[in-house]
Design a protein around this motif. Sequence first.
Motif, short mmCIF file in Angstrom:
data_model
loop_
_atom_site.label_atom_id
_atom_site.label_comp_id
_atom_site.label_asym_id
_atom_site.label_seq_id
_atom_site.Cartn_x
_atom_site.Cartn_y
_atom_site.Cartn_z
N PHE A 110 -12.33 -1.00 0.39
CA PHE A 110 -10.35 -0.63 0.84
C PHE A 110 -10.07 -2.42 0.36
O PHE A 110 -9.52 -2.54 -0.45
CB PHE A 110 -9.64 -0.12 1.93
CG PHE A 110 -7.94 -0.27 1.62
CD1 PHE A 110 -7.30 0.68 0.55
CD2 PHE A 110 -7.37 -0.98 1.92
CE1 PHE A 110 -6.21 0.54 0.07
CE2 PHE A 110 -6.51 -1.82 1.61
CZ PHE A 110 -5.94 -0.71 0.80
N LEU A 111 -11.07 -3.14 1.62
CA LEU A 111 -10.23 -3.92 1.78
C LEU A 111 -11.22 -5.12 0.54
O LEU A 111 -10.74 -6.11 0.15
CB LEU A 111 -10.43 -5.12 3.10
CG LEU A 111 -9.96 -4.31 4.21
CD1 LEU A 111 -10.92 -5.41 5.54
CD2 LEU A 111 -8.63 -4.66 3.83
N LEU A 152 -4.15 1.03 -6.25
CA LEU A 152 -5.02 0.24 -4.73
C LEU A 152 -3.87 0.86 -3.50
O LEU A 152 -4.47 1.60 -2.92
CB LEU A 152 -3.49 -0.94 -4.72
CG LEU A 152 -4.24 -1.73 -3.48
CD1 LEU A 152 -5.31 -2.05 -2.71
CD2 LEU A 152 -2.98 -2.84 -3.36
N PHE A 209 -7.93 7.16 1.66
CA PHE A 209 -8.31 6.43 3.23
C PHE A 209 -7.47 7.35 4.26
O PHE A 209 -8.09 7.62 4.79
CB PHE A 209 -8.32 4.47 3.27
CG PHE A 209 -8.26 4.17 4.40
CD1 PHE A 209 -9.24 3.58 4.18
CD2 PHE A 209 -7.29 4.23 4.99
CE1 PHE A 209 -9.81 2.81 5.24
CE2 PHE A 209 -7.74 3.37 5.94
CZ PHE A 209 -9.28 2.54 6.21
N LEU A 250 -11.33 0.16 12.74
CA LEU A 250 -12.53 -0.59 13.51
C LEU A 250 -12.13 -1.30 14.69
O LEU A 250 -13.36 -1.49 15.56
CB LEU A 250 -13.04 -1.63 12.89
CG LEU A 250 -13.75 -1.60 11.30
CD1 LEU A 250 -13.94 -2.38 10.80
CD2 LEU A 250 -14.38 0.10 11.54
N ALA A 270 -15.03 3.16 -1.31
CA ALA A 270 -13.80 3.57 -0.04
C ALA A 270 -14.20 5.13 -0.52
O ALA A 270 -14.14 5.89 0.69
CB ALA A 270 -12.58 2.89 -0.75
N VAL A 271 -14.13 5.34 -1.52
CA VAL A 271 -13.81 7.04 -2.04
C VAL A 271 -15.25 7.32 -1.26
O VAL A 271 -15.27 8.43 -1.14
CB VAL A 271 -14.10 7.03 -3.81
CG1 VAL A 271 -14.29 8.45 -3.76
CG2 VAL A 271 -11.86 6.49 -4.00
N MET A 290 -15.85 2.49 4.37
CA MET A 290 -14.43 2.72 3.89
C MET A 290 -13.44 1.46 4.20
O MET A 290 -12.43 1.11 3.53
CB MET A 290 -14.07 3.53 5.65
CG MET A 290 -13.97 5.17 5.01
SD MET A 290 -13.63 6.03 5.99
CE MET A 290 -12.31 6.37 5.61
N VAL A 291 -13.24 0.70 5.33
CA VAL A 291 -12.90 -0.10 5.46
C VAL A 291 -13.25 -1.12 4.00
O VAL A 291 -12.31 -2.25 3.75
CB VAL A 291 -13.06 -0.89 7.24
CG1 VAL A 291 -12.26 -1.99 6.85
CG2 VAL A 291 -11.73 0.47 7.90
N THR A 315 -5.88 4.75 -3.53
CA THR A 315 -7.11 4.16 -2.98
C THR A 315 -6.77 4.30 -1.01
O THR A 315 -7.72 5.02 -0.47
CB THR A 315 -7.73 2.34 -2.65
OG1 THR A 315 -7.85 2.66 -4.29
CG2 THR A 315 -9.22 2.34 -2.59
N THR A 334 -15.79 8.01 1.94
CA THR A 334 -14.53 8.51 2.83
C THR A 334 -14.77 10.00 2.37
O THR A 334 -14.40 10.42 3.96
CB THR A 334 -12.83 8.67 2.43
OG1 THR A 334 -12.85 7.21 2.27
CG2 THR A 334 -11.46 9.15 2.87
N LYS A 390 -17.66 3.76 8.23
CA LYS A 390 -15.96 3.85 8.98
C LYS A 390 -16.63 1.96 7.90
O LYS A 390 -14.91 2.01 7.21
CB LYS A 390 -16.53 3.81 10.93
CG LYS A 390 -15.45 4.32 11.03
CD LYS A 390 -14.72 4.37 12.79
CE LYS A 390 -13.83 5.27 12.66
NZ LYS A 390 -13.98 5.13 14.71
N ILE A 391 -17.23 1.30 8.62
CA ILE A 391 -17.32 0.51 7.95
C ILE A 391 -17.18 0.46 6.31
O ILE A 391 -16.47 -0.44 5.83
CB ILE A 391 -18.27 -0.66 8.83
CG1 ILE A 391 -18.25 -0.31 9.54
CG2 ILE A 391 -18.59 -1.88 8.37
CD1 ILE A 391 -19.74 -1.12 10.67
N VAL A 412 -12.35 0.61 -5.42
CA VAL A 412 -12.83 2.05 -5.51
C VAL A 412 -13.83 3.00 -4.78
O VAL A 412 -13.40 3.60 -3.81
CB VAL A 412 -11.81 2.23 -6.35
CG1 VAL A 412 -11.82 4.55 -6.65
CG2 VAL A 412 -10.69 1.72 -6.20
N TYR A 450 -10.90 -4.41 -2.41
CA TYR A 450 -9.80 -4.18 -3.23
C TYR A 450 -8.31 -4.60 -3.35
O TYR A 450 -7.65 -5.30 -3.43
CB TYR A 450 -8.82 -2.81 -3.22
CG TYR A 450 -8.57 -1.79 -5.13
CD1 TYR A 450 -7.14 -2.92 -4.90
CD2 TYR A 450 -8.32 -0.98 -5.61
CE1 TYR A 450 -7.45 -2.44 -6.45
CE2 TYR A 450 -7.50 -0.37 -6.46
CZ TYR A 450 -7.43 -1.75 -7.09
OH TYR A 450 -6.44 -1.20 -7.93
N ALA A 451 -7.51 -4.83 -1.68
CA ALA A 451 -6.63 -5.15 -1.24
C ALA A 451 -7.05 -6.63 -1.28
O ALA A 451 -6.57 -7.75 -1.59
CB ALA A 451 -6.14 -4.67 -0.09
#
Lengths: 104, 148, 499, 113, 198, 166
Positions: B77-78, E160, E167, C24, B124-125, B73-74, E163, B128, B70-71, B121, B80-81
Amino acid sequence: MMFGVATAAILVGMMLALVRAFAGPTLYDRVLAASSFGTKTVILIGLMGYLNGRPDFLDIAVLYALLNFASTIAILKFFRHRTLSVSLDRPGTDAPIFEERDTA
Amino acid sequence: MSIEHLILRVVIKIMFAPILLFALYVQFHGDFGPGGGFQAGVIFAVAFILHALIMGLEETKRVLPVGALKILMVVGFLFYAGTGVATMLLGGNLLGYDAIDPASTHHAGQHWGILLVEFGVGMAVSSTMVMIFYQFAGREPEIRDEDW
Amino acid sequence: MSLAAQLPVLPIIIPLVAAPLTILMPTDKFGGRIACIWATLVSWAVFGACVAILYSVATVGPISYHLGDWAPPVGIEYRIDLANALVLTLVSGVAALVFPYSYVSIRSEINLRQISLFYAALLISMTGLLGVTITGDAFNVFVFLEISSLSSYALVAMGAKKDRRALTAAFNYLVMGTIGATFFVIGLGLLYQATGTLNMADLKIQLAGESNRMIEAGFAFVLVGMGLKAAMFPMHLWMPNAYAYAPSAVSAFIAATSTKVAVYVIIRFIYTVIGPDFPFIEAAFNYLLMPLAIAGMFFASIVAIFQDDVKRMLAYSSVGQIGYMLLGVSFATEQGLTASLVHLFNHGLIKGALFMAAGCVMLRVGSHSISAYAGLARRMPATAAAFIIAGLSLVGVPLTVGFISKWQLLAAAFDSGRAWAGFLVVASSLLSVIYVGRVIEVMILRPAPAGATAVKEAPLSMIIPMALLVAANIYFGLHTELTVDLAERAAHTLMGGGR
Amino acid sequence: MISLDLIRDILSWALFLTGGAAVVTGAIGIVRFPDFYTRLHAAGITDTAGAELLLLGMMLQAPSWLVVAKLVFVGFFLFMTSPVSTHAIAHAAWVVGLRPMLGSDLKREGDAQ
Amino acid sequence: MDALLANGEILIDLALLTMLVSVAFVMVRSRHLFVIVMLSGIYSLLSAAFFVSLDAVDVAFTEAAVGAGVSTVLMLGAMLLTVRREKPTRTGRTPVAILVVTLVGSALIYATFDMPPYGDGASPANSYMGEVYIDRAAKEIAVPNVVTAVLASYRGFDTLGETMVIFTAGLGVILLLGAGSVRGGKAVKDKPDGETPS
Amino acid sequence: MVRTTVLALALAGLWLLLSGYFDNSLLLGFGAASVALCVFLAHRAGVLDDEGVPTGLMPRVFGYWFWLFIEIGKANIVVARQALAIEPKLSPKLLKIVSPTRTNAGLATFANSITLTPGTVTVDLEPGYMVVHALTEALADEAAIDDMGRRVAALERRDNSGGGER
């Protein structure tokens, strides 16, 4: 040219394997055909790299060679345990049918 | 350990590390050849899926716990963002990687930006995919014997 | 970083970063309260950004933001004119009310352990809808459409704890939504093949004056795909069940926003990408869009009359209301477009309030069948009042927003020389009088069933957001300068006039 | 160096022809053989001789050593995984009770005489 | 020789497409979910080969990674939660389905009449933005693979979003199947040896 | 420790040959990090044992493979002839083979070799023996299979350091 010949052979082989995949009759025949189809695809992709003049992109073939058996194993697991979660080291749902009639 | 699936077990053990390495190779060579974060993530996940298929889900969950996934995944993504936000803070627009290294003449900022987001990516991928597999595999099958 | 320069991207990037963090958050001890408060704060921030964007667009003019610092058409562009800004404000505004509203209601509807996941999904859904609206890039629309759709499927399925049929509803939604998205992307592919670009403004330049079969087919695919998403009349079959079985907060949010965004995309493609003077557009308007819109207005309203489930009735009514919006578009006049945009905005407010009221009833009475509403006017006066006012607004009673949009539509119909269309609008409004009237009658006149347990009014955390939406229904019914004026200007810009 | 190239080409031709023939033969076997277990052997021809011979042929034509290395990996991984797949399928069939036809008269256990 | 080579490529494409269509057809006809899952594996192998033949290496790579690795496994996983044979569908809807398919098919065929020829360098898709990307990526982005440059930088925001799509898919699956999910089922506990999962 | 080193070296070689960038310090750095991560995960996943990294088999395995290739070639011809024959003379047979190997990796190698050789497929492993399906009477040559087993057993190091011993 020689790549063309090999490609043609592979394509014919793929079609024949496809015939078996369609015809069955058992599920295992289909799985076998699919698995054999996978091997042929690996080679086909390698050959097409040559045909397109970019043989350095063999990564796809490497990838298939590495992963193609994943689905076969999932299928095995599926038949044996009807779940994907248990370890294969545990006995499955079926009682062992194998008895002392192994040698013909 | 039973020896019934010994062949599978041995081969999976041998293939596990090479598959992971191939995934990372795809990850880091996305700039040069085909591939990139998405493909790498999927391949990375397949290594663990294979592991779970052979060694059992519980064993794989011990190696890669659900909470960690879970962590991941987050965080993936973060990554990237966050790269995008960082370029905003550095004075560019969202995902304007040139802001990372504005002085560079050969666009080093672009290279770094792409590496970072691709890494995100991939992370995250892969997490996931493994997570989705966990969810599917971790359920009591509802397929009944008479249906089989 | 200058906040003003980065303003356009804030409504997207804030929830995009916040949503993953939400999963989370702890659920066990606090039962997801933290997640709800966090999501609420995020949605308020987004609403603030959207209002700032609207203000900036209204006073300064359209904004163009280049993502990745690549000037369009090479990079992706956010291009915000009044039309998007208006929809952005609607979506974020409804979201800002739905999040606090869901605080109590959702706890009774889904498993406590899932609440933080639920909020992540709702935030993602909101982000997707905002992303679709804000962008000036055709493919970017597809990407964010997928984000919002995927999360909506999951959100609708969450209703399964109350009613297992939510799963089937979500599945149908998923199948139809995926077909819609596929059609949309096929259309984009064809348009790309014809032009080589994906930027909407650039597409219009490249397409100018040219027409060939690829473009026609591409446009048709885009229209059908978005029509599916918008629940345009013959393609609405997924919608009633999806709205009916979703958790109340989800119904309220999706009903108020998602189909509106799809209609917005249709408008955007017709006016910004293809252009209203494109050879086949007129035929498409007259022989396709208008008949379907009118058929939807009547068919859906008639079906709504026979529904026993209030949420499903409201959903059918939405199909009819989409018909009004598309009717306005199909007039191909500035006034018609104004009416569409006004109704798009107003209908969001109306349906949001109605579904919120239905959610309050669901929470306290535990059902949304029409019989559950018996005697509600005495048992839950605030909720009943909200339902009645919003319902009257749906019918189009003066002093409410519903009246404003119907009025605009009528004016547009008469103005474009289609008086018959105006009469049809009035006629179908009469149908809505019947179905809304049915519920109101049950609420006021029919006594509560004898064995019914005493119910209290819904909690304040639900009443206040609902009351705010109802107040907006009345406020924008009285003060039309914001909605109608902005919509007029937006329509003017869309039709190709200068600002 | 022309002669060396010629030898190389001749060798690859030979490898491609035999490899291609092996692939087709295996595929024909998959279609023709009477039961699942016998088909396994036919698939084996494709997986071993066919694949490896064609890969060898490609290696001879490779423009660089890196391509050779990748082809070697492909070959090696196929060599590792193809028997695993074959065994997995065979074992799955075996475990659920699919029995092979045996003997020259291809009789299945339990078949009516 | 060149003509022969070109024809050869077309022949390969034709063979692959024929197989693709036949696999798709058998998939549609089959009612046995397991067969469908397996054929979809073959389908993805074929499409990966076809992408290689179209020189779309990155797409082929993605198809290979997903098709060879996860898709079959995940589909089997999904199959476990259902029954083996598809329930026969009501036949009443078939005319509508046929109508829709015919309409869509004819729309697509209609569109092909004005399509530029296959591989046409002067087609808008190749000459306009495509060329811009190829020209500019070399100068502006220090990355040799243009596809990566477009995906991660020029259109990095789309990626983005993609992704986020992945998710969201994961999130959706957790919501639907995970702990405390609506399906109400219980997660499998690895039981001690000897016990069989029911 | 030995296994870790062997695995790391093998992976490093794999990386270099896949990558082909020997002078790009950034990529070499990524390579080093990747190898480290893979080894760590392999360690965590418990594959660093005699089954996963059969160091015991490694030194002599190449010679064995060479021999195996020839065997595979010979068997291929036999099976191919059957596949192409107008009237195939098949007489499938099940054999019960007792493996002379002592380690799991060795047993797996033996079973895989049987499967790799066309004409024989290992269909089941049971404690103490395995079941092999052979295509024809000629291919069901138990002596030849036993010979293969002895060769695999010869690969196993005599001073096997625990791990994987059956």
